[in-house]
Enzyme design. Structure first.
Site, PDB file in Angstrom:
ATOM      1  N   CYS A   1      11.909  23.838   4.015  1.00  0.00           N
ATOM      2  CA  CYS A   1      11.064  22.656   3.815  1.00  0.00           C
ATOM      3  C   CYS A   1      10.131  22.814   2.610  1.00  0.00           C
ATOM      4  O   CYS A   1       9.183  23.597   2.656  1.00  0.00           O
ATOM      5  CB  CYS A   1      10.268  22.430   5.096  1.00  0.00           C
ATOM      6  SG  CYS A   1       8.939  21.244   4.945  1.00  0.00           S
TER       7      CYS A   1
ATOM      8  N   CYS B   1       6.483  21.861   3.178  1.00  0.00           N
ATOM      9  CA  CYS B   1       5.802  22.878   3.995  1.00  0.00           C
ATOM     10  C   CYS B   1       5.177  23.944   3.089  1.00  0.00           C
ATOM     11  O   CYS B   1       4.080  24.438   3.358  1.00  0.00           O
ATOM     12  CB  CYS B   1       6.775  23.532   4.972  1.00  0.00           C
ATOM     13  SG  CYS B   1       7.477  22.381   6.171  1.00  0.00           S
TER      14      CYS B   1
END
Length: 114
Positions: A35, A38
């Site tokens: 991700c 993230c």
């Protein structure tokens, strides 16, 4: 897992004790290695964990290694940020955001500073 400095990692096994039984509100980041947003959020979470110490606990859970909790709370997008208070999810936000915006979004679920 992308680890934010000063942010504890929880698992399917430790989630209930670390999050649901915590004495203060807990901000949980549902994250994954793949991700990109993230990664952007990691320094923001580190700063929030530092600034809100004693008022807010900040933890991360890797959804790929801990699918049980992600499934329990129907988390489908990364990063998802969920605030738990007294064992219940009270606020959920999806996507990376700057620290100032995150703090504004958390204001009404955090206990006042002493």
């Amino acid at each position: 897992m992308i680890h934010a400095e000063g942010v504890a990692e929880v698992t399917d096994t430790t989630f209930d004790a670390e999050v649901l039984a915590a004495g203060l509100p807990v901000l949980v980041e549902f994250t994954a290695d793949w991700c990109g947003p993230c990664r952007q959020l990691a320094p923001v979470l580190s700063a929030v964990a530092r600034e809100m110490a004693g008022r807010l606990k900040v933890v991360q859970i890797d959804v790929d290694h801990n699918p049980g909790i992600a499934s329990r709370y129907a988390v489908l997008s990364m990063p998802t940020l969920t605030v738990f208070e007294d064992g219940e999810p009270v606020r959920s936000m999806v996507g990376a955001r700057p620290k100032r915006r995150l703090l504004q979004e958390l204001e009404d679920v955090l206990p006042a500073a002493v």
